[in-house]
Design a protein around this motif. Structure first.
Motif, PDB file in Angstrom:
ATOM      1  N   UNK A  17       5.564 -15.036   5.435  1.00  0.00           N
ATOM      2  CA  UNK A  17       4.114 -15.156   4.538  1.00  0.00           C
ATOM      3  C   UNK A  17       2.802 -15.232   5.659  1.00  0.00           C
ATOM      4  N   UNK A  18       2.156 -14.996   5.382  1.00  0.00           N
ATOM      5  CA  UNK A  18       0.718 -14.908   5.521  1.00  0.00           C
ATOM      6  C   UNK A  18       0.464 -13.585   5.278  1.00  0.00           C
ATOM      7  N   UNK A  19      -0.219 -13.569   6.789  1.00  0.00           N
ATOM      8  CA  UNK A  19      -0.784 -11.956   7.249  1.00  0.00           C
ATOM      9  C   UNK A  19       1.148 -11.380   8.337  1.00  0.00           C
ATOM     10  N   UNK A  20       1.532 -10.798   7.600  1.00  0.00           N
ATOM     11  CA  UNK A  20       2.808 -10.179   8.752  1.00  0.00           C
ATOM     12  C   UNK A  20       2.288  -8.792   9.828  1.00  0.00           C
ATOM     13  N   UNK A  21       3.117  -9.000  10.764  1.00  0.00           N
ATOM     14  CA  UNK A  21       2.471  -7.518  11.389  1.00  0.00           C
ATOM     15  C   UNK A  21       2.322  -6.421  11.027  1.00  0.00           C
ATOM     16  N   UNK A  22       0.874  -6.129  11.592  1.00  0.00           N
ATOM     17  CA  UNK A  22       0.843  -4.650  10.527  1.00  0.00           C
ATOM     18  C   UNK A  22       1.603  -3.178  10.278  1.00  0.00           C
ATOM     19  N   UNK A  23       2.823  -3.339  11.507  1.00  0.00           N
ATOM     20  CA  UNK A  23       3.675  -2.704  11.278  1.00  0.00           C
ATOM     21  C   UNK A  23       4.847  -2.774  10.263  1.00  0.00           C
ATOM     22  N   UNK A  24       4.748  -4.316   9.945  1.00  0.00           N
ATOM     23  CA  UNK A  24       6.039  -4.228   8.530  1.00  0.00           C
ATOM     24  C   UNK A  24       5.379  -3.328   7.087  1.00  0.00           C
ATOM     25  N   UNK A  25       3.928  -3.544   7.384  1.00  0.00           N
ATOM     26  CA  UNK A  25       3.709  -2.721   6.186  1.00  0.00           C
ATOM     27  C   UNK A  25       3.961  -1.213   5.874  1.00  0.00           C
ATOM     28  N   UNK A  26       4.108  -0.620   7.202  1.00  0.00           N
ATOM     29  CA  UNK A  26       4.321   0.559   7.379  1.00  0.00           C
ATOM     30  C   UNK A  26       5.423   0.820   7.282  1.00  0.00           C
ATOM     31  N   UNK A  56       9.998   3.005   3.896  1.00  0.00           N
ATOM     32  CA  UNK A  56      11.401   2.332   2.881  1.00  0.00           C
ATOM     33  C   UNK A  56      11.014   3.616   2.018  1.00  0.00           C
ATOM     34  N   UNK A  57       9.964   2.710   0.991  1.00  0.00           N
ATOM     35  CA  UNK A  57      10.429   2.416  -0.432  1.00  0.00           C
ATOM     36  C   UNK A  57       9.696   4.310  -0.286  1.00  0.00           C
ATOM     37  N   UNK A  90       7.252   2.216 -10.828  1.00  0.00           N
ATOM     38  CA  UNK A  90       7.501   1.699 -10.688  1.00  0.00           C
ATOM     39  C   UNK A  90       7.077   0.669 -10.062  1.00  0.00           C
ATOM     40  N   UNK A  91       8.698   0.638  -9.803  1.00  0.00           N
ATOM     41  CA  UNK A  91       9.880   0.050  -8.671  1.00  0.00           C
ATOM     42  C   UNK A  91       8.937  -0.004  -6.830  1.00  0.00           C
ATOM     43  N   UNK A  92       8.952  -1.119  -7.205  1.00  0.00           N
ATOM     44  CA  UNK A  92       8.923  -1.556  -5.362  1.00  0.00           C
ATOM     45  C   UNK A  92      10.294  -1.253  -4.612  1.00  0.00           C
ATOM     46  N   UNK A  93       9.793  -1.573  -3.543  1.00  0.00           N
ATOM     47  CA  UNK A  93      11.173  -1.701  -2.472  1.00  0.00           C
ATOM     48  C   UNK A  93      11.944  -2.547  -2.707  1.00  0.00           C
ATOM     49  N   UNK A  94      12.004  -3.845  -3.223  1.00  0.00           N
ATOM     50  CA  UNK A  94      13.175  -4.803  -3.303  1.00  0.00           C
ATOM     51  C   UNK A  94      13.643  -4.132  -4.757  1.00  0.00           C
ATOM     52  N   UNK A  95      12.980  -3.400  -5.534  1.00  0.00           N
ATOM     53  CA  UNK A  95      13.185  -3.071  -7.082  1.00  0.00           C
ATOM     54  C   UNK A  95      14.034  -2.084  -6.322  1.00  0.00           C
ATOM     55  N   UNK A 153      22.309   3.649   6.675  1.00  0.00           N
ATOM     56  CA  UNK A 153      21.977   2.793   8.267  1.00  0.00           C
ATOM     57  C   UNK A 153      20.509   3.280   9.108  1.00  0.00           C
ATOM     58  N   UNK A 154      19.656   3.453   7.744  1.00  0.00           N
ATOM     59  CA  UNK A 154      18.479   3.679   8.087  1.00  0.00           C
ATOM     60  C   UNK A 154      17.526   2.675   7.582  1.00  0.00           C
ATOM     61  N   UNK A 155      17.878   1.682   6.106  1.00  0.00           N
ATOM     62  CA  UNK A 155      17.559   0.595   5.989  1.00  0.00           C
ATOM     63  C   UNK A 155      17.923  -0.087   6.416  1.00  0.00           C
ATOM     64  N   UNK A 156      19.564  -0.425   6.945  1.00  0.00           N
ATOM     65  CA  UNK A 156      19.318  -1.414   7.752  1.00  0.00           C
ATOM     66  C   UNK A 156      18.917  -1.110   9.646  1.00  0.00           C
ATOM     67  N   UNK A 157      18.617  -0.037  10.225  1.00  0.00           N
ATOM     68  CA  UNK A 157      18.039   0.312  11.267  1.00  0.00           C
ATOM     69  C   UNK A 157      16.036  -0.257  10.926  1.00  0.00           C
ATOM     70  N   UNK A 158      15.330  -0.595   9.886  1.00  0.00           N
ATOM     71  CA  UNK A 158      14.561  -1.066   9.569  1.00  0.00           C
ATOM     72  C   UNK A 158      14.671  -2.103   9.709  1.00  0.00           C
TER      73      UNK A 158
END
Length: 109
Positions: A9-18, A23-24, A46-51, A90-95
């Motif tokens: 929530x709020x402002x996550x660590x900048x690395x999370x956005x990267x 991943x997308x 138009x699918x985001x990461x969750x989609x 594996x890539x998804x689990x790592x991140x």
């Protein structure tokens, strides 16, 4: 991945956005490679990461044994579609682990 993203929530660590953007992008790249090799559909533009993650689970379930064995080239390596699916997991689990590590911790007094 969803568990790692839940509770941010709020402002996550900048690395999370990267990481989520990365991943997308890679998931779209993998989907294009799989679609070309297996004759499978690609995700909506138009699918985001969750989609994208929900779409890929359904798309993988629909692949036949022959499609899973189809060959493709990724990063100079000859892989089967099944190999690329495992690499994607594996890539998804790592991140996801990296994102979870960046979540703010509840501080106890």
């Amino acid at each position: 991945m969803q568990a790692a993203l839940d509770g941010i929530e709020g402002q996550p660590h900048p690395r999370v956005a990267w990481l989520t953007t990365h991943l997308s992008v890679t998931k779209r790249e993998y989907a294009a490679l799989i679609a070309a090799a297996a004759g499978a559909p690609t995700p909506p533009d138009d699918a985001g990461l969750s989609a994208l993650m929900a779409w890929e689970v359904e798309a993988v379930r629909a692949l036949t044994s022959a499609q899973l064995g189809a060959r493709l080239t990724h990063a100079g390596a000859d892989l089967s579609v099944a190999d690329l699916i495992r690499l994607n997991a594996r890539h998804t689990a790592w991140h996801a682990g990296q994102i979870a590590a960046l979540k703010p911790r509840t501080r106890m007094a």
